[in-house]
Design an enzyme around this catalytic site. Structure first.
Site, PDB file in Angstrom:
ATOM      1  N   LYS A 170       0.889  -1.175   0.000  1.00 32.80           N
ATOM      2  CA  LYS A 170       0.000   0.000   0.000  1.00 32.80           C
ATOM      3  C   LYS A 170       0.926   1.225   0.000  1.00 32.80           C
ATOM      4  O   LYS A 170       1.479   1.600   1.035  1.00 32.80           O
ATOM      5  CB  LYS A 170      -0.879  -0.010   1.254  1.00 32.80           C
ATOM      6  N   PRO A 204      -5.888   5.527   6.206  1.00 30.76           N
ATOM      7  CA  PRO A 204      -6.851   5.059   7.213  1.00 30.76           C
ATOM      8  C   PRO A 204      -7.837   4.013   6.677  1.00 30.76           C
ATOM      9  O   PRO A 204      -8.541   3.380   7.481  1.00 30.76           O
ATOM     10  CB  PRO A 204      -7.599   6.343   7.602  1.00 30.76           C
ATOM     11  N   GLU A 245       9.971   2.071  10.388  1.00 35.58           N
ATOM     12  CA  GLU A 245      11.011   3.045  10.085  1.00 35.58           C
ATOM     13  C   GLU A 245      10.338   4.398  10.199  1.00 35.58           C
ATOM     14  O   GLU A 245       9.531   4.771   9.345  1.00 35.58           O
ATOM     15  CB  GLU A 245      11.578   2.769   8.690  1.00 35.58           C
ATOM     16  N   CYS A 279      13.976  11.365   6.084  1.00 32.05           N
ATOM     17  CA  CYS A 279      13.868  11.031   7.505  1.00 32.05           C
ATOM     18  C   CYS A 279      15.224  11.050   8.183  1.00 32.05           C
ATOM     19  O   CYS A 279      15.318  11.357   9.367  1.00 32.05           O
ATOM     20  CB  CYS A 279      13.179   9.689   7.696  1.00 32.05           C
ATOM     21  N   GLU A 369      10.348  16.590  14.226  1.00 32.02           N
ATOM     22  CA  GLU A 369      10.668  16.407  12.812  1.00 32.02           C
ATOM     23  C   GLU A 369       9.817  17.369  11.990  1.00 32.02           C
ATOM     24  O   GLU A 369       8.592  17.307  12.015  1.00 32.02           O
ATOM     25  CB  GLU A 369      10.381  14.959  12.405  1.00 32.02           C
TER      26      GLU A 369
HETATM   27  P1  NAP Z   1       1.995   8.819   7.209  1.00 25.65           P
HETATM   28  O1  NAP Z   1       0.572   9.208   7.277  1.00 25.65           O
HETATM   29  O2  NAP Z   1       2.600   8.099   8.349  1.00 25.65           O
HETATM   30  O3  NAP Z   1       2.167   7.975   5.856  1.00 25.65           O
HETATM   31  C1  NAP Z   1       2.969   6.833   5.667  1.00 25.65           C
HETATM   32  C2  NAP Z   1       2.146   5.714   5.044  1.00 25.65           C
HETATM   33  O4  NAP Z   1       1.194   5.216   6.006  1.00 25.65           O
HETATM   34  C3  NAP Z   1       1.305   6.151   3.852  1.00 25.65           C
HETATM   35  O5  NAP Z   1       1.218   5.104   2.929  1.00 25.65           O
HETATM   36  C4  NAP Z   1      -0.029   6.426   4.514  1.00 25.65           C
HETATM   37  O6  NAP Z   1      -1.104   6.473   3.620  1.00 25.65           O
HETATM   38  C5  NAP Z   1      -0.115   5.276   5.473  1.00 25.65           C
HETATM   39  N1  NAP Z   1      -1.089   5.458   6.562  1.00 25.65           N
HETATM   40  C6  NAP Z   1      -1.609   6.602   7.052  1.00 25.65           C
HETATM   41  N2  NAP Z   1      -2.468   6.355   8.047  1.00 25.65           N
HETATM   42  C7  NAP Z   1      -2.488   5.008   8.202  1.00 25.65           C
HETATM   43  C8  NAP Z   1      -3.207   4.124   9.081  1.00 25.65           C
HETATM   44  N3  NAP Z   1      -4.059   4.570  10.012  1.00 25.65           N
HETATM   45  N4  NAP Z   1      -2.980   2.795   8.957  1.00 25.65           N
HETATM   46  C9  NAP Z   1      -2.129   2.327   8.047  1.00 25.65           C
HETATM   47  N5  NAP Z   1      -1.440   3.095   7.182  1.00 25.65           N
HETATM   48  C10 NAP Z   1      -1.617   4.437   7.263  1.00 25.65           C
HETATM   49  O7  NAP Z   1       2.883  10.076   6.922  1.00 25.65           O
HETATM   50  P2  NAP Z   1       2.432  11.390   6.132  1.00 25.65           P
HETATM   51  O8  NAP Z   1       1.077  11.846   6.594  1.00 25.65           O
HETATM   52  O9  NAP Z   1       2.557  11.142   4.709  1.00 25.65           O
HETATM   53  O10 NAP Z   1       3.537  12.415   6.640  1.00 25.65           O
HETATM   54  C11 NAP Z   1       3.402  13.027   7.905  1.00 25.65           C
HETATM   55  C12 NAP Z   1       4.735  13.174   8.585  1.00 25.65           C
HETATM   56  O11 NAP Z   1       5.372  11.900   8.749  1.00 25.65           O
HETATM   57  C13 NAP Z   1       5.776  13.968   7.817  1.00 25.65           C
HETATM   58  O12 NAP Z   1       5.619  15.326   7.979  1.00 25.65           O
HETATM   59  C14 NAP Z   1       7.052  13.447   8.395  1.00 25.65           C
HETATM   60  O13 NAP Z   1       7.353  14.079   9.592  1.00 25.65           O
HETATM   61  C15 NAP Z   1       6.752  12.009   8.654  1.00 25.65           C
HETATM   62  N6  NAP Z   1       7.238  11.114   7.586  1.00 25.65           N
HETATM   63  C16 NAP Z   1       8.332  10.349   7.824  1.00 25.65           C
HETATM   64  C17 NAP Z   1       8.809   9.531   6.826  1.00 25.65           C
HETATM   65  C18 NAP Z   1      10.003   8.675   7.033  1.00 25.65           C
HETATM   66  O14 NAP Z   1      10.651   8.308   6.071  1.00 25.65           O
HETATM   67  N7  NAP Z   1      10.311   8.293   8.235  1.00 25.65           N
HETATM   68  C19 NAP Z   1       8.192   9.498   5.589  1.00 25.65           C
HETATM   69  C20 NAP Z   1       7.057  10.280   5.370  1.00 25.65           C
HETATM   70  C21 NAP Z   1       6.611  11.066   6.380  1.00 25.65           C
HETATM   71  P3  NAP Z   1      -1.513   7.900   2.990  1.00 25.65           P
HETATM   72  O15 NAP Z   1      -0.448   8.255   2.042  1.00 25.65           O
HETATM   73  O16 NAP Z   1      -2.801   7.647   2.334  1.00 25.65           O
HETATM   74  O17 NAP Z   1      -1.606   8.868   4.157  1.00 25.65           O
END
Ligand code: NAP
Ligand code: MG
Length: 462
Positions: A170, A204, A245, A279, A369
């Protein structure tokens, strides 16, 4: 941009279960470039069923044949690298040269590394009167973010396939086109039906259905700490394996003996690359108090040079989040020496490369972050102070240390609570384990350590 209107399940593109779609937006000009289906729990269930059905056959496939399929995958990715770079640029917004040099190239190296590891790894060993087998964990649910859209897919799927696992992916809703292209590449590489499956959709809905599916044996997640925590809790309740991660707030420690200009310039480039959406970025620069003013001046000049070369951040929400942090830094008393929160262009989700001086360790901009092109510069009095500041966050993903010689830097690096440290600008190594200490995550990706995540052991006593 080309887009599939179905899900890649059991070796074919199949119609999605529902009518909902996700619009894919180019962050550089805010135009809708494509739409893809938004998967539901029914799509996830179909994909997990296909992955489960394919598991026994793929797990029993000799490692040499799994290696051959991964080598073929590497070759398809290499043959299509221009198309990959253009797709990443279109949906993530990173400048094309960066997409070519990093987003398209690193996954080729990683896929190649797992073609080699699948062939060379000892899946069986003798321990006294026992034979110990390393067997695939089973069906993997992979959930990936948008910031390195292909790398993060390959860093999960390649070791999973090398281990003999099957996968349901996903990807992030912001970057589904790169994921569809990857599914095409897997197909072209001759990977058997059901071994790899793709469900595009929202976190979600599709993400949560995948993370909670009882047919998934291991969830591998990269993304925010907030979502990672939920996924870890659900995996714990179900007693299933999980790899997380998560975020980082890494330190770039410049010791007094270092080449200051080089350390600062490389440090600024490390934070501004990919518009700060990395990250493992070294978003806190730690400088000795005697060199502080000079370092701030060098960093401000380096950041200003980035001005019009930087790409946008991924979406409007991310831009507002980053701008909010910049305003917060000002409110907390930090001093802006480059950039700021004003929107630099009328169109596109751009943020100016921003540098904060006079940052103290307790400020939100030094603890949280930001995930945008924002560098904070902190001062330290002596080495112990530098260690304390460097280790003083909940994160521990990466870092850098600069000194007159590598030994001095390495001795300091051993005192850091973090998963990887670059010594005097050491290069990225696709075989080195990547992952976090503390709240930066659980588990390791890449190389042999990354392969081990997808294996479980069985011992037979004779
Ligand atoms: P995120 O919501 O954690 O997204 C990561 C993945 O998880 C996406 O595929 C996302 O889908 C999915 N996801 C979201 N909610 C979920 C749930 N309840 N159950 C299962 N999977 C779920 O991150 P983001 O909203 O894109 O970014 C927010 C913040 O996260 C950034 O500002 C940054 O600080 C951090 N981030 C960190 C990394 C890293 O490499 N460590 C990468 C990206 C972001 P959707 O795309 O549909 O939301
Ligand atoms: Mg999200």
């Amino acid at each position: 941009m080309k887009a599939h209107d179905g899900m890649y399940i059991d070796g074919a593109w199949r119609p999605a279960s529902g009518p909902d779609v996700i619009e894919v937006v180019n962050p550089a000009d805010e135009q809708v470039i494509a739409e893809v289906p938004a998967g539901t729990a029914a799509d996830v269930d179909a994909a997990v069923t296909a992955a489960r059905a394919a598991l026994a056959g793929w797990a029993a496939t000799p490692p040499a044949e799994r290696s051959a399929r991964l080598a073929a995958l590497r070759d398809v990715l290499a043959a299509r690298k221009d198309e990959i770079a253009e797709t990443v640029t279109a949906e993530l917004g990173s400048p094309l040269p960066f997409s070519q040099a990093v987003h398209a190239s690193v996954p080729i190296a990683v896929a190649g590394s797992y073609a080699e590891l699948a062939a060379s790894h000892a899946f069986e060993e003798k321990v006294g009167n026992s034979t110990v087998y390393q067997e695939p964990v089973g069906v993997v649910g992979a959930i990936t973010p948008w910031n390195y859209p292909l790398h993060q897919i390959v860093a999960k799927v390649a070791p999973a396939l090398a281990a003999g696992c099957t996968v349901v992916l996903k990807p992030a809703e912001d970057t589904p086109l790169t994921a569809q292209l990857f599914a095409e590449a897997v197909h072209e590489a001759g990977v058997p039906a059901g071994v790899f499956n793709l469900v595009t959709g929202r976190g979600p809905v599709a993400g949560q259905a995948l993370a909670e599916h009882s047919g998934v044996d291991l969830v591998s997640f990269t993304g925010s700490t907030a979502v990672g925590r939920r996924i870890g809790a659900a995996a714990g309740a179900a007693v299933k394996r999980v790899a997380l991660e998560l975020g980082g707030k890494s330190a770039n420690v410049i010791l007094p003996s270092a080449d200051l200009a080089r350390a600062v310039n490389v440090g600024v480039a490390n934070v501004m690359g990919n518009s700060g959406q990395t990250c493992s970025a070294w978003t806190r620069m730690l400088v000795h108090t005697d060199q502080y003013d000079e370092a701030v001046e060098l960093a401000a000049a380096a950041a200003a040079k980035y001005g019009d070369r930087i790409g946008p951040v991924v979406n409007a929400a991310q831009r507002e989040r980053v701008r909010g942090y910049i305003d917060k830094g000002v409110a907390e008393g930090a001093r802006i020496v480059a950039g700021g929160s004003e929107v630099p262009r009328d169109r596109g989700y751009f943020v100016s490369p921003t540098v904060f001086a006079d940052v103290t360790p307790d400020m939100a901009v030094a603890q949280e972050e930001i995930f945008g092109p924002v560098l904070t510069i902190l001062r330290y009095e002596d080495e112990d102070d530098a260690v304390r500041i460097a280790n003083g966050t909940v994160y521990g993903l990466a870092g850098a240390v600069w000194a007159g010689d590598a030994e001095e830097a390495a001795a300091f690096a051993r005192r850091l609570d973090t998963g990887q440290v670059d010594i005097n600008g050491g290069r990225f190594n696709p075989l080195a384990p990547f992952g976090g200490y503390k709240q930066s995550g659980v588990g390791r990706e890449l190389g042999a350590h990354g392969l081990a995540e997808y294996l479980q052991t069985k011992s037979l006593q004779f």
